[in-house]
Design a protein around this motif. Structure first.
Motif, short mmCIF file in Angstrom:
data_model
loop_
_atom_site.label_atom_id
_atom_site.label_comp_id
_atom_site.label_asym_id
_atom_site.label_seq_id
_atom_site.Cartn_x
_atom_site.Cartn_y
_atom_site.Cartn_z
N PHE A 37 14.67 77.98 42.00
CA PHE A 37 14.05 77.96 40.68
C PHE A 37 13.54 76.55 40.35
N GLU A 38 14.34 75.55 40.65
CA GLU A 38 13.91 74.17 40.38
C GLU A 38 12.66 73.81 41.17
N ARG A 41 9.62 76.00 39.30
CA ARG A 41 9.38 76.07 37.86
C ARG A 41 8.09 75.38 37.43
N ASP A 42 7.67 74.34 38.14
CA ASP A 42 6.43 73.65 37.77
C ASP A 42 5.22 74.17 38.53
N TRP A 49 14.35 83.05 34.68
CA TRP A 49 15.56 83.69 35.20
C TRP A 49 15.59 85.14 34.73
#
Length: 327
Positions: A37-38, A41-42, A49
């Protein structure tokens, strides 16, 4: 005589009641949902989530043992639909194989998808299996074959038709599921009839390790690549094993109905054209669906996750009764 410390007393008590543990094994925890996810995310607008919401009457059986490897038990989780689920509980089961480059990952990564499928009436089995740090190919394949056989053998317990158990997976798990679906009935990974799936669901799993595009990625680090580690050597050192582990090497009249869901990143479904051509040649029901601008791990996150559940449900619901089903 001095009294033993509380710590020493607790350790002694535990030793008296806890059986000897399994041998320690190496575990690779480098692949996690949070880590992915990290990284995304950008890059992907709207990624979120998933919100896992339970319906009344749903149940989950955690960590049921399905086999012993000789040194430890392997377990699976079972997501069961509520008896009053809209449309009625289906007699269709699905075994889902998690991803993680054959070396990492966890069955819990499929909890959100399993929950959505259970709410649509499916019984979903999520097995753990031996990863490459513990045992190389074909150990993990034998494990997931045994999980499929276990699900078939216990079908009546879960109100399922033993001839309607599908196998699916994501990324490396999709590769493994595809290989089991196409090669399992031949007996390559255990007694063939017990390893026959009534359908395959491949979520971004490589179907042919041996194409130029697949080798450019999967064999880039040679013996040290994730695929090379799992298969016991690079393509140059273990070509026959790379071919055997390619689902596209086992196409034929016995292929089950197949759903291929792609992120749209072509490298992850290498071999798809060969497989689809064989499915069409043999008149086997199939469907392909590709997202646009989706991450490789699309099944883990909103907004793609519910669409994956919809694709699986639509496809499985369209299939006729299996010839293995009881008359």
């Amino acid at each position: 005589m001095p009294r033993p410390s509380m710590t020493a007393w607790l350790l002694a008590a535990a030793a008296a009641i806890v059986p000897v543990s399994s041998p320690a094994r190496e575990v690779d925890d480098s692949y996690t949902i949070g880590q992915r996810f990290e990284g995304y995310r950008d890059r992907y607008q709207g990624i979120a989530w998933p919100a896992v919401t339970w319906s009344g009457g749903q149940s989950v059986l955690f960590d049921r043992p399905y086999k012993n490897t000789g040194s430890r038990d392997l377990h699976l989780d079972v997501f069961r639909p509520a008896p009053g689920v809209a449309g009625g509980a289906k007699r269709q089961g699905v075994v889902l194989v998690h991803g993680g480059a054959w070396r990492a990952g966890n069955k819990s990564h499929f909890y959100a998808l399993a929950n959505l499928l259970a709410q649509r009436g499916y019984t979903v089995f999520l097995p753990e299996f031996r990863l490459s740090p513990e045992a190389r190919y074909p150990a993990g394949m034998i494990d997931i074959g045994d999980a499929l056989a276990w699900a078939r053998a216990h079908a009546a317990e879960f109100g399922l038709d033993p001839g309607r158990i599908a196998v699916g997976g994501a990324s490396s798990g999709g590769q493994m599921a595809s290989l089991l679906a196409y090669a399992g009935p031949s007996g390559l990974f255990g007694a063939g009839r017990e390893r026959r799936a009534n359908a395959l669901v491949d979520l971004d799993g490589v179907l042919d390790f041996t194409t130029a595009q697949a080798l450019a990625f999967e064999n880039a680090a040679g013996d040290a690549s994730p695929a090379g580690t799992w298969l016991g050597g690079s393509y140059e050192h273990a070509a026959a094993r790379w071919r055997e582990a390619s689902a596209a090497s086992h196409v034929g009249a016995g292929m089950p109905p197949t759903l291929i869901v792609s992120s749209g990143i072509a490298r992850f479904t290498e071999g798809r054209d060969k497989v689809v051509a064989a499915l069409e040649r043999h008149g086997v029901p199939h469907r392909t669906f590709a997202f646009t601008n989706a991450p490789h791990d699309f099944w883990l996150f909103e907004p793609w996750l519910p669409q994956v559940a919809e694709q699986i449900d639509t496809f499985l619901s369209s299939l006729p009764a299996s010839k293995d089903s009881p008359k």
